[in-house]
Design a protein around this motif. Structure first.
Motif, PDB file in Angstrom:
ATOM      1  N   GLY A  81       3.279 -42.099 -52.463  1.00  0.00           N
ATOM      2  CA  GLY A  81       3.296 -43.451 -52.734  1.00  0.00           C
ATOM      3  C   GLY A  81       4.159 -43.925 -53.781  1.00  0.00           C
ATOM      4  N   ILE A 151       0.314 -49.091 -54.066  1.00  0.00           N
ATOM      5  CA  ILE A 151       0.552 -48.108 -53.882  1.00  0.00           C
ATOM      6  C   ILE A 151      -0.799 -47.345 -54.050  1.00  0.00           C
ATOM      7  CG2 ILE A 151       2.013 -46.680 -54.876  1.00  0.00           C
ATOM      8  CD1 ILE A 151       3.088 -48.389 -52.807  1.00  0.00           C
ATOM      9  N   ILE A 152      -1.599 -47.524 -55.636  1.00  0.00           N
ATOM     10  CA  ILE A 152      -3.131 -46.985 -55.621  1.00  0.00           C
ATOM     11  C   ILE A 152      -3.778 -47.096 -54.693  1.00  0.00           C
ATOM     12  CG2 ILE A 152      -4.399 -46.630 -57.207  1.00  0.00           C
ATOM     13  CD1 ILE A 152      -2.512 -47.404 -59.394  1.00  0.00           C
ATOM     14  N   VAL A 159       1.796 -39.709 -55.827  1.00  0.00           N
ATOM     15  CA  VAL A 159       1.973 -41.166 -56.899  1.00  0.00           C
ATOM     16  C   VAL A 159       3.477 -40.914 -57.498  1.00  0.00           C
ATOM     17  CG1 VAL A 159       1.707 -43.567 -57.206  1.00  0.00           C
ATOM     18  CG2 VAL A 159      -0.416 -41.209 -56.738  1.00  0.00           C
ATOM     19  N   LYS A 188      -4.314 -36.500 -58.467  1.00  0.00           N
ATOM     20  CA  LYS A 188      -3.092 -36.653 -57.775  1.00  0.00           C
ATOM     21  C   LYS A 188      -2.146 -36.281 -58.545  1.00  0.00           C
ATOM     22  CE  LYS A 188      -5.654 -39.981 -55.728  1.00  0.00           C
ATOM     23  NZ  LYS A 188      -6.189 -39.229 -54.335  1.00  0.00           N
TER      24      LYS A 188
END
Lengths: 267, 291
Positions: A81, A151-152, A159, A188
């Motif tokens: 993302g 995006i999250i 990310v 992440k």
């Protein structure tokens, strides 16, 4: 668990500007990496290779083994993302809720999963009370949060934030730091481009400094941010408290208030 | 004699009920460099737009009170006359760049062309401005091929070249690298030394402390406090109202609790002040000083 492997990456823009000149990097799953460096040093160009927005002129980029030259951008989107520097280049829906649901819908997730992801992303960005608002009725600060949330909500393993703190006030910067901390807890990989070197020092373990399309420094935040003379080559000053610590001749390199006060007490 | 004079200024955007600026009184002297700080939504950009005449001439809405710049009254002066005195650099350089020009050089020359400045003088002035802001090497690039920070330098240069009496800057370095930021603050300081009046909305308190003459702290459209940077930036009111402070200030405030910052001293806002103060409580031994 998705690893990023970049091998001797070169990129020349149409028109001849050579933006990347041989970058090799590995980023492990779950790492929190800040990317710093002069304007025009290639930071944004580099991260645009991670989701296939740009294709290497030569060299390769592997995302969990997928070669970005071969993998479709749509498939890469499920793994990487990317939050744009300017939220206005990213937002287009008429409500915050629709904007944040667009990504996970597009990845083909079912309604139930989408609504859970949207709820979570809105809570994390403190937007839960603004679901029905048009993003363009919000201030720039909150539009930035919408860009982050959208995006999250895609729940990607990787990310990327491109200058998340630009133009944000102290409260908003603290909010962004909390989001990054939460993403770290979830395992992440977070890659953040930033000029806010104090923010970088306080929130990231690994720092990569780029200069003229190459890696100038790569290491732990304390290793990299203490190198005042080398960082100056790419127009970066060490963090305020790192500089202060050096001037006070503290024994170790410090990068935040806690480390600074601890070292001062020992003196 | 103030070159910028705002008296009881209150402003509402069209179709809104809450004023974005409330009863603002502000006088700025010629050649003064004033920084405007405040949380997002405090009214910093709107204040910039007002000084630049976009409020009320472009955004319309309801403007009360008096806005006077260089002896000219805003409400009775059309925008095309107003902008002869005031130049504004927008927060987002995208909004500034004309889109009509292929190279940075032409982009910088655009305003002068519109004024009908003779060609020789135009070339000379563009050249000077490019040198001053350190972007001569970008002269032949397309403005759209540049990074965010480079575009901000172009936007600033395109205003400086017009030599406005009043320079209004809305977070002009938000996308710039740290040393570039310091350089740009230096250029702006130089302009002030030469008599240009500068009003800058900004979050970067470290550089404000070093370069600005005065700080105006805005909160909810009102002036919370104003004064010299050393006083305003160390005020407890800022910390309590969601303003950012420099790391030097907050570290010293915390160090006070452990007697590691001298009680009789002002809290520091710059590196040098911090070094001087902390050296008093933890002076290095002669050996450490290399003696």
């Amino acid at each position: 668990m998705i690893k990023i492997e970049i091998q001797d990456l070169h990129y020349t823009y149409p028109g001849g500007v050579e933006a990347l000149r041989g970058i090799s990097l590995t980023i492990k799953p779950g790492e929190q990496v800040a990317m710093v460096g002069q304007n025009g040093s290639g930071k944004t160009t580099l991260v645009k290779h991670l989701n296939g927005l740009l294709q290497p002129t030569s060299g390769s980029v592997l995302i969990g083994g997928w070669d970005t030259k071969k993998a479709a951008v749509a498939k890469l989107a499920a793994r990487v993302g990317y939050v744009f520097q300017n939220p206005d280049e990213q937002l287009f829906s008429s409500t915050v809720g629709m904007e944040v649901a667009f990504g996970p819908h597009n990845l083909g997730y079912g309604d139930e999963k989408v609504s859970a992801l949207v709820k979570d992303a809105l809570a994390l960005t403190e937007l839960s009370d603004k679901t029905a608002t048009n993003p363009y009725d919000l201030s720039a600060t909150w539009r930035k949060m919408v860009a982050l949330a959208s995006i999250i909500s895609m729940d990607t393993e990787i990310v990327i934030f491109d200058e998340p703190t630009t133009g944000q006030d102290a409260l908003s910067v603290a909010r962004i730091a909390n989001i990054i901390a939460e993403l770290r807890k979830r395992g992440k990989t977070v890659i953040t481009i930033t000029h806010d070197i104090d923010f970088c020092a306080e929130n990231f373990e690994r720092v990569i400094a780029l200069s003229q399309g190459q890696v100038l420094l790569d290491g732990t935040a304390n290793e990299v941010l203490g190198q005042e003379n080398i960082l100056a080559q790419t127009y970066v000053d060490p963090p305020q408290l790192t500089r202060l610590g050096k001037r006070l001749r503290l024994k170790e390199t410090v990068r935040n208030q806690e480390e600074f006060l601890a070292a001062l007490k020992k003196k | 004699m103030a070159i910028v004079n705002l008296q009881n200024v209150t402003y509402k955007y069209p179709l809104t009920h809450t004023p974005v600026l409330s009863n603002i009184n502000l006088e700025v002297k010629e050649g003064e460099f004033v920084a405007v700080i405040g949380p997002n939504g405090a009214g910093k950009s709107t204040l910039c737009y007002t000084l630049a005449g976009f409020v009320p001439h472009f955004f319309k809405g309801e403007l009360e009170g008096k806005v006077e710049v260089a002896g000219v009254d805003l409400k009775s002066t059309p925008l095309n006359e107003w902008v002869r005195n005031v130049g504004l650099a927008f927060q987002n350089p995208f909004n500034q760049i004309s889109g009509a020009k292929y190279t940075v050089f032409e982009e910088i020359a655009f305003g002068l062309e519109n004024q009908g400045v003779p060609r020789d003088e135009m070339n000379r002035r563009v050249d000077q401005a490019l040198t001053m802001t350190g972007i001569r090497d970008l002269a032949d690039r397309s403005p759209y091929s540049l990074s965010g920070g480079q575009q901000q330098r172009v936007a600033l240069t395109s205003i400086l070249v017009m030599q406005p009496k009043i320079l209004v800057l809305d977070e002009p370095t938000s996308q710039m690298d740290p040393i570039g930021t310091r350089e740009v603050f230096g250029v702006i300081r130089q302009m002030a030394e030469r008599g240009m009046t500068v009003i800058m909305a900004e979050h970067k308190v470290e550089w404000i402390a070093e370069f600005a003459d005065r700080v105006v702290a805005l909160k909810d459209g009102k002036i919370l406090l104003q004064g010299v940077p050393a006083d305003v930036l160390t005020s407890h009111l800022l910390a309590e109202n969601g303003f950012g402070t420099s790391r030097y200030t907050s570290a010293a405030r915390e160090a006070l609790k452990f007697n590691l910052w001298p009680k009789h001293l002002h809290l520091p806002t710059t590196l040098q002040e911090a070094v001087d103060g902390f050296n008093l409580t933890s002076a290095p031994s002669p050996k450490e000083r290399g003696e």
